[in-house]
Design a protein around this motif. Structure first.
Motif, PDB file in Angstrom:
ATOM      1  N   THR A   1      -0.495  -8.599  -0.618  1.00  0.00           N
ATOM      2  CA  THR A   1      -1.431  -9.060   0.001  1.00  0.00           C
ATOM      3  C   THR A   1      -1.239  -9.604   1.480  1.00  0.00           C
ATOM      4  O   THR A   1      -2.385  -9.935   2.246  1.00  0.00           O
ATOM      5  N   LYS A   2      -0.023  -9.316   1.923  1.00  0.00           N
ATOM      6  CA  LYS A   2       0.313  -9.404   3.210  1.00  0.00           C
ATOM      7  C   LYS A   2       1.260  -8.392   3.664  1.00  0.00           C
ATOM      8  O   LYS A   2       1.899  -8.020   2.738  1.00  0.00           O
ATOM      9  N   PRO A   3       1.463  -8.212   5.059  1.00  0.00           N
ATOM     10  CA  PRO A   3       2.428  -7.011   5.119  1.00  0.00           C
ATOM     11  C   PRO A   3       4.021  -7.561   4.869  1.00  0.00           C
ATOM     12  O   PRO A   3       4.285  -8.548   4.787  1.00  0.00           O
ATOM     13  N   LEU A   4       4.652  -6.572   4.286  1.00  0.00           N
ATOM     14  CA  LEU A   4       6.064  -6.493   3.979  1.00  0.00           C
ATOM     15  C   LEU A   4       6.884  -6.225   5.051  1.00  0.00           C
ATOM     16  O   LEU A   4       6.791  -5.069   5.487  1.00  0.00           O
TER      17      LEU A   4
ATOM     18  N   PRO B   1       2.355  -2.059   5.847  1.00  0.00           N
ATOM     19  CA  PRO B   1       0.953  -2.681   5.576  1.00  0.00           C
ATOM     20  C   PRO B   1       0.664  -3.340   4.329  1.00  0.00           C
ATOM     21  O   PRO B   1       1.041  -2.697   3.301  1.00  0.00           O
ATOM     22  N   GLU B   2      -0.331  -4.060   4.102  1.00  0.00           N
ATOM     23  CA  GLU B   2      -0.872  -4.799   3.155  1.00  0.00           C
ATOM     24  C   GLU B   2      -1.590  -3.685   2.363  1.00  0.00           C
ATOM     25  O   GLU B   2      -2.368  -2.606   3.038  1.00  0.00           O
ATOM     26  N   GLY B   3      -1.923  -3.730   1.189  1.00  0.00           N
ATOM     27  CA  GLY B   3      -2.475  -2.739   0.410  1.00  0.00           C
ATOM     28  C   GLY B   3      -2.009  -2.481  -1.113  1.00  0.00           C
ATOM     29  O   GLY B   3      -0.940  -3.241  -1.395  1.00  0.00           O
ATOM     30  N   ASN B   4      -2.575  -1.348  -1.637  1.00  0.00           N
ATOM     31  CA  ASN B   4      -1.970  -0.973  -3.020  1.00  0.00           C
ATOM     32  C   ASN B   4      -0.996   0.081  -3.080  1.00  0.00           C
ATOM     33  O   ASN B   4      -1.299   1.097  -2.122  1.00  0.00           O
TER      34      ASN B   4
ATOM     35  N   TYR C   1       7.573   4.947   2.364  1.00  0.00           N
ATOM     36  CA  TYR C   1       8.730   4.030   2.816  1.00  0.00           C
ATOM     37  C   TYR C   1      10.001   3.959   1.675  1.00  0.00           C
ATOM     38  O   TYR C   1       9.551   4.287   0.654  1.00  0.00           O
ATOM     39  N   ILE C   2      11.006   3.863   2.298  1.00  0.00           N
ATOM     40  CA  ILE C   2      12.163   4.026   1.344  1.00  0.00           C
ATOM     41  C   ILE C   2      13.307   3.064   1.731  1.00  0.00           C
ATOM     42  O   ILE C   2      13.329   2.752   2.948  1.00  0.00           O
TER      43      ILE C   2
ATOM     44  N   THR D   1      14.187   2.144  -3.502  1.00  0.00           N
ATOM     45  CA  THR D   1      12.810   1.617  -3.725  1.00  0.00           C
ATOM     46  C   THR D   1      11.776   2.570  -2.773  1.00  0.00           C
ATOM     47  O   THR D   1      12.239   2.499  -1.671  1.00  0.00           O
ATOM     48  N   LEU D   2      10.962   3.287  -3.425  1.00  0.00           N
ATOM     49  CA  LEU D   2      10.040   4.087  -2.820  1.00  0.00           C
ATOM     50  C   LEU D   2       8.943   3.341  -3.020  1.00  0.00           C
ATOM     51  O   LEU D   2       8.276   3.220  -3.862  1.00  0.00           O
ATOM     52  N   TYR D   3       7.979   3.323  -1.601  1.00  0.00           N
ATOM     53  CA  TYR D   3       6.701   2.935  -1.756  1.00  0.00           C
ATOM     54  C   TYR D   3       5.937   4.150  -1.249  1.00  0.00           C
ATOM     55  O   TYR D   3       6.040   4.614  -0.263  1.00  0.00           O
TER      56      TYR D   3
END
Length: 766
Positions: free
Chosen positions: A537-540, A548-551, A603-604, A617-619
């Motif tokens: 819901t907010k940038p990590l 960025p925020e998102g799914n 992202y990793i 952890t992979l995004y």
């Protein structure tokens, strides 16, 4: 209960006794004070005595009327040499002594704010603040400064009679003289632009005027903390040791300390070390042999528990690049031009860096050093990130260039090997050798692919993937990789969303992570692969990266292995960095994974605890469920189903002779007519023959002179229907927008096999 009320409850005899004790203690302390400190002490003692006597009068006067109380107080302040006044709570003056009359003129009917307005300007907010503080705590005092006046204003709550005020002009010490009392060290509060926001009383006394900006006070312009600099005062340039600390909100506090004495002729400038104990600047006193003689509280907090008297400086910090003892000797001898150095602290709980500035002093004829420290951890961290970024970029460029050259060589090797295999069957004695050459060429091509993956210059074929299906297809291979001692478990989110990525490359990433997890558990253990949906819901923000925020779809690979040391954790994605023994790994696995993930838009991150295990952890950005596309394999089947080479004229443009020789022979074997050109200029010259019919251009992208896209655009102006095949040892991204503007063009990455080339050309003709 306020302090004033507690005093008021005391009997007059006890108040007198307390006053006597105060006098005795004050006399003892008087002997240790300097002239300036005695002046301040007189003012404080007068104010204290005033409170004590007034409260004694109030306490003993319970049988007196209010007017009698007021008369008694008025008689007390009558002969005070400083202006003293009594006001009501609304500020109306009810009494003023002779000194007040002499200083301010007629008093009757005036308010305190109106009385001092001509001298101090609009001070109503200050008077209200002081009176409110006195009402709450019994007394208050504050220094008030205007362009022409400096006054010390003290106020005491005297109960129903109102408030007693004492206005004392501040006796200025000579400008250019630094005090040695740490409580009144000159301090400037400076904003981002260099404007002086405020100066304390000691700073104004030293400078002799109110400064507006740093460039008016420092002729050298650039402030260098920890060094002795000239400060412009009304008495001329005066030396001061500069100390600086962050004050928040973009502000900084600059302290002007007494400069260290460089010889015995200036002992009055050598400050007592106890002066610096409460300073907000870390400072350490060092003997010529490098041993710590003294330090203040801030230095102890910065360096840690290892900072004790007698400890050698080399045991506290490192990274100078030469002997610390030599550095100290050069400083004592005055041989150093640069006195400031960045060093790494040896404390074991965290990584910390300090900027150390050495200054020579002399005490009782013996030389010593004062080290002014500045916490440079954040600065060095930013510097390390920048250097790391530059290093990774340089390695990436090198890897991309090397990969391009290797791909040309491998194309020629594997291509000619394919041509030889066409002329030999399995019964031939040379067939096995040719197969070995071909297999090792493919292995070399895979290694070059890793270099391109790290440099993010490989060609990706993204498609829509359901990670549950992808991992199901990969499970059998992963189980073979981990062996019998290690258990592989998978856990999926039942509502997992699809992602878009290159399936072959993503499988390579997962295999690299699983193999590393296996190697971290030589005695066996469990590897867990977990997939789940995550909505930000907010940038990590973590590890200097912002997601960025998102799914997102999260893929986590965890193990129970030995973990990774914290000092090595930031290096795991560097190429050729490995914690394995020689021969057990190339150091390209994680750097390859990093490049593939970043090139795929993901992202990793890595988390690890020694002795506990490691999590990668992979995004990946999640795709909406309605988005569907045709996979490359399906598209290929649809495109070439039933397609058979039917001949055609190919213009082959390649500057590498071995690659050009292989490609022309391969195409001729499939029935095509091939025209060769070693450069773009030669190709355009060939096309000047208008009777020549060309079906497909096969051209290298990067060539000396005119590049591939440039000459193709020129050729298509006359021959717009010709289709194009671009080949290159670089990634497809090297074409950029150029290929998108060229219709009917496709890209074939090097190294390519005989069948890869002929199939691509065949698809372009159909």
């Amino acid at each position: 209960m306020t302090v004033a009320n507690r005093f008021a409850m005391l009997a007059p005899g006890r108040l007198v006794l307390l006053s006597g004790i105060a006098v005795i203690l004050g006399a003892a302390a008087w002997l240790s004070l300097t002239g300036l400190q005695r002046q301040a002490a007189i003012a404080s003692a007068a104010s204290l005595l005033c409170v004590v006597v007034v409260l004694a009068i109030l306490r003993s006067g319970q049988r007196f009327s209010r007017d009698q109380h007021l008369n008694a107080i008025c008689n007390f302040v009558l002969n005070d040499s400083a202006p003293s006044l009594i006001t009501q709570s609304d500020g109306l003056i009810t009494y003023g002594n002779a000194a007040a009359e002499r200083t301010f003129g007629p008093i009757a009917g005036k308010t305190l704010a109106g009385l001092v307005q001509d001298r101090l300007g609009h001070v109503s907010p200050i008077l209200f603040r002081l009176q409110s503080r006195a009402a709450a705590t019994g007394s208050a005092r504050e220094e008030i400064v205007s362009n022409s006046n400096q006054l010390l204003l003290a106020v005491h709550d005297i109960g129903p009679s109102g408030f007693a005020w004492r206005i004392e002009p501040v006796n200025l010490q000579g400008a250019g003289t630094l005090p040695s009392d740490s409580r009144i060290l000159p301090m400037l509060m400076v904003g981002r632009s260099g404007a002086i926001l405020s100066m304390n009383h000691a700073a104004r006394q030293f400078v002799g005027a109110r400064g507006k900006s740093l460039d008016t006070l420092f002729p050298d312009a650039v402030i260098v903390p920890g060094t002795v600099m000239d400060v412009a005062t009304v008495a001329g340039n005066q030396p001061a040791l500069i100390a600086q600390t962050d004050a928040g909100a973009g502000r900084r506090a600059i302290y002007l300390l007494p400069p260290p004495a460089v010889d015995a002729s200036t002992p009055e400038l050598t400050p007592d070390w106890h002066v610096f104990q409460d300073m907000p600047i870390p400072m350490v006193k060092i003997a010529p042999d490098g041993k710590v003689q003294a330090f203040n509280i801030r230095a102890s907090k910065l360096i840690g528990v290892s900072l004790v008297e007698g400890a050698h400086l080399s045991a506290l910090m490192e990274g100078l690049g030469r002997s610390i003892t030599d550095w100290l000797e050069d400083t004592l001898a005055g041989r150093l031009v640069q006195k400031s150095e960045f060093l790494r602290l040896t404390r074991g709980d965290r990584e910390a860096f300090v900027q150390v500035t050495l200054n020579r002093i002399e005490e009782d004829g013996a030389p010593a050093l004062v080290a002014v420290l500045h916490d440079a951890t954040e600065l060095k961290s930013l510097e390390a990130q920048f250097v790391q970024s530059q290093k990774m970029q340089a390695i990436g460029q090198l890897a991309g260039g090397v990969a391009h050259d290797f791909n040309n060589l491998l194309t020629a090797i594997s291509g000619h090997c394919d041509l030889l295999l066409l002329r030999h069957d399995q019964g031939d004695s040379d067939y096995a050798d040719l197969v070995q050459i071909n297999q090792n060429a493919n292995r070399a091509a895979a290694l070059v692919g890793q270099l391109l993956a790290f440099s993010r210059k490989q060609t990706l074929r993204p498609e829509t993937l359901d990670m549950r299906d992808t991992l199901a297809d990969l499970t059998h291979l992963l189980n073979r990789l981990v062996g019998e001692k290690v258990t592989l478990t998978l856990s999926h989110d039942p509502l997992l969303q699809p992602i878009r990525a290159d399936k072959r490359q993503l499988e390579q990433v997962l295999m690299n992570l699983v193999v590393n997890a296996r190697d971290a558990m030589p005695s066996g253990g469990e590897i867990r692969i977990v997939t789940q949906d995550l909505t930000l819901t907010k940038p990590l923000t973590r590890d200097q990266v912002t997601v960025p925020e998102g799914n997102y779809v999260i893929i986590k690979v965890s193990d129970d292995g030995k973990g990774i040391a914290q000092d090595k954790l930031q290096k795991v994605f560097e190429p050729f960095f490995t914690t394995k023994r020689t021969g057990e790994g190339t150091g390209l696995g994680l750097s390859t994974a990093y490049g593939i993930i970043k090139q795929s838009g993901g992202y990793i991150f890595v988390d690890s605890t020694e002795g506990v295990g490691t999590d990668f952890t992979l995004y990946f950005p999640a795709l909406p469920q309605q988005v569907q596309d045709v996979s490359p394999k399906e598209a290929e089947v649809v495109a070439v189903a039933g397609a058979v080479p039917a001949g055609g004229v190919i213009l082959l443009v390649e500057d590498e002779a071995p690659v050009r020789a292989f490609a022309s022979r391969a195409l001729r074997l499939r029935g095509y007519t091939v025209l060769e050109a070693e450069s773009a200029e030669a190709a355009l010259e060939t096309l000047q023959d208008e009777t020549l019919k060309i079906d497909v251009f096969v051209t290298d992208v990067v060539m000396p002179g005119m590049d591939g896209p440039s000459w193709v655009r020129e050729a298509l102006k006359v021959r717009p229907d010709v289709r194009v095949v671009f080949v290159s040892g670089y990634a497809e991204d090297s074409l950029g927008e150029a290929q998108k503007k060229i219709p009917n063009s496709v890209f074939l990455p090097k190294p390519f096999s005989l069948s890869d080339l002929t199939d691509t050309v065949n698809k372009q003709l159909h």
